[in-house]
Design a protein around this motif. Structure first.
Motif, short mmCIF file in Angstrom:
data_model
loop_
_atom_site.label_atom_id
_atom_site.label_comp_id
_atom_site.label_asym_id
_atom_site.label_seq_id
_atom_site.Cartn_x
_atom_site.Cartn_y
_atom_site.Cartn_z
N ILE A 115 36.93 37.28 44.99
CA ILE A 115 35.83 38.09 44.49
C ILE A 115 35.14 38.81 45.65
O ILE A 115 34.85 40.01 45.57
CB ILE A 115 34.81 37.22 43.71
CG1 ILE A 115 35.44 36.70 42.42
CG2 ILE A 115 33.55 38.02 43.39
CD1 ILE A 115 34.57 35.70 41.68
N GLN A 144 27.43 39.18 44.95
CA GLN A 144 28.04 38.98 43.64
C GLN A 144 28.95 37.76 43.60
O GLN A 144 29.01 37.06 42.58
CB GLN A 144 28.81 40.24 43.23
CG GLN A 144 27.91 41.45 43.01
CD GLN A 144 28.56 42.49 42.14
OE1 GLN A 144 29.19 42.18 41.13
NE2 GLN A 144 28.41 43.76 42.50
N THR A 181 28.16 34.73 41.08
CA THR A 181 29.19 34.38 40.10
C THR A 181 29.53 32.91 40.15
O THR A 181 29.65 32.24 39.11
CB THR A 181 30.46 35.23 40.33
OG1 THR A 181 30.12 36.62 40.25
CG2 THR A 181 31.52 34.92 39.29
N ALA A 191 35.12 39.24 39.02
CA ALA A 191 33.81 38.66 38.73
C ALA A 191 33.46 38.72 37.25
O ALA A 191 33.01 37.73 36.67
CB ALA A 191 32.74 39.36 39.56
N VAL A 197 32.85 35.39 34.96
CA VAL A 197 31.53 35.03 34.46
C VAL A 197 31.52 34.88 32.95
O VAL A 197 30.64 34.23 32.38
CB VAL A 197 30.49 36.07 34.93
CG1 VAL A 197 30.52 37.32 34.05
CG2 VAL A 197 29.09 35.48 34.96
N ARG A 249 24.26 34.60 30.67
CA ARG A 249 24.71 35.49 31.73
C ARG A 249 24.28 36.93 31.52
O ARG A 249 24.72 37.84 32.24
CB ARG A 249 26.23 35.43 31.84
CG ARG A 249 26.97 35.81 30.57
CD ARG A 249 28.47 35.69 30.70
NE ARG A 249 29.16 36.21 29.53
CZ ARG A 249 29.49 35.50 28.47
NH1 ARG A 249 29.19 34.20 28.44
NH2 ARG A 249 30.12 36.05 27.45
N GLU A 307 24.91 40.03 34.14
CA GLU A 307 25.81 41.11 33.80
C GLU A 307 25.11 42.46 33.87
O GLU A 307 25.70 43.47 34.28
CB GLU A 307 26.41 40.88 32.41
CG GLU A 307 27.41 39.74 32.36
CD GLU A 307 28.00 39.55 30.97
OE1 GLU A 307 27.36 40.01 29.99
OE2 GLU A 307 29.09 38.97 30.87
N MET A 333 24.62 43.26 37.55
CA MET A 333 25.94 43.52 38.13
C MET A 333 26.42 44.92 37.75
O MET A 333 26.99 45.64 38.57
CB MET A 333 26.95 42.47 37.65
CG MET A 333 28.30 42.59 38.31
SD MET A 333 29.41 41.28 37.76
CE MET A 333 30.85 41.64 38.76
#
Length: 310
Positions: A101, A159, A163, A181, A185, A192, A196, A199
């Protein structure tokens, strides 16, 4: 092909590109060939740039950094695929997953900013030729390259850490051929939504900021090129810019298709096929794009072959 029971309670399972054994064998052979071609092509590009004095310019220095990023990207993904295939395994440790990742986001984000730096180099070379060595000094080139690696690394570190901080108490099967990722996730057994969202914002910024700089550079270049009097200089400008635009289109087009387009509109299997393009195919195309129409690169290769082999 049957896979051995190589899982532990903490490991993740990579489902790969395909579950069909015959198709998987074909894909494995194709990916392995492309991986080797990518290593050879990018290694040769870096070697020629550092070997030939005529290629020791800011443009080719940034190109060598692009080749280094592409080599690192494929090397962070393909060897694990090959190892799992040959050993009839699919597992990957949390540490290995975190490394993938981190490297994927570092190199993806870094390449975005590096392509922006390369477009700025073309802008200066075409629009401010007399002050080119002032604007694109050796020190500034190193700063641009280091900044690209640093910005990508910060994004990858944040990240990857976020994660892996989620609790994963459900089935640990990642529907992908590497630890991505967003795919990982989705297995978390905690809320999450906020992660998200941030991200997605982070990915959009990492794409749109460099892309805006690239578009601004080429708008200025397009306004300048028609006023270039020398025909040869105009052809050279078009050749170098078209090669760079081809790489930009391949890279940004596929990544934006993944991270900007809503997942609900994806065709079946698209979430693995498109990432395969920009993680496996694009790194082998970049050295080809920059060498096929580039007389200086072809000339450097010809001189080296004549000196050491012929």
């Amino acid at each position: 092909m049957k896979y051995s029971n190589d899982t532990t309670e903490m490991n993740f399972i990579l489902l790969g590109l395909s579950d069909h054994s015959r198709l998987h064998q074909i894909l494995f052979s194709l990916v392995l060939v492309i991986f080797l071609a990518s290593l050879v092509g990018n290694s040769l590009m870096i070697f020629l740039i550092w070997e030939d004095p005529q290629l020791r310019t800011p443009m080719y220095f940034l190109l060598s950094q692009l080749s280094l990023m592409d080599m690192t990207l494929v090397s962070s993904i393909i060897p694990k695929m090959v190892t799992n295939y040959l050993l009839h395994m699919r597992s990957i440790s949390p540490t290995g997953c975190g490394v993938q990742i981190f490297l994927f986001l570092t190199l993806g984000g870094g390449e975005c900013f590096l392509l922006a730096a390369m477009s700025y180099d073309r802008y200066v070379a075409i629009c401010h030729l007399l002050r080119y060595h002032l604007f694109m000094s050796k020190k500034r080139c190193w700063h641009m390259a280091a900044g690209s690696w640093l910005l990508g690394g910060l994004d990858g570190l944040m990240q990857a850490d976020a994660t892996l901080s989620f609790p994963y108490c459900r089935a640990r099967e990642i529907n992908h051929f590497f630890c991505e990722a967003l795919s990982l996730v989705h297995l978390a057994c905690a809320n999450r939504a906020i992660f998200e969202f941030f991200m997605s914002i982070c990915c959009i910024l990492m794409l749109l900021v460099p892309l805006s700089l690239i578009l601004a550079s080429y708008m200025l270049i397009l306004a300048r090129v028609p006023r270039i009097q020398a025909t040869e200089a105009r052809k050279k400008a078009f050749a170098t810019c078209s090669s760079h635009l081809a790489v930009v289109g391949l890279f940004f087009g596929t990544i934006m298709f993944i991270y900007v387009r809503p997942k609900s509109s994806w065709p079946l299997g698209c979430d693995k096929v498109v990432p395969a393009f920009y993680t496996i195919i694009t790194p082998v195309l970049n050295p080809l794009i920059y060498s096929v129409r580039n007389k200086e690169v072809k000339g450097a290769l010809r001189k080296w072959l004549q000196k050491h082999i012929m």
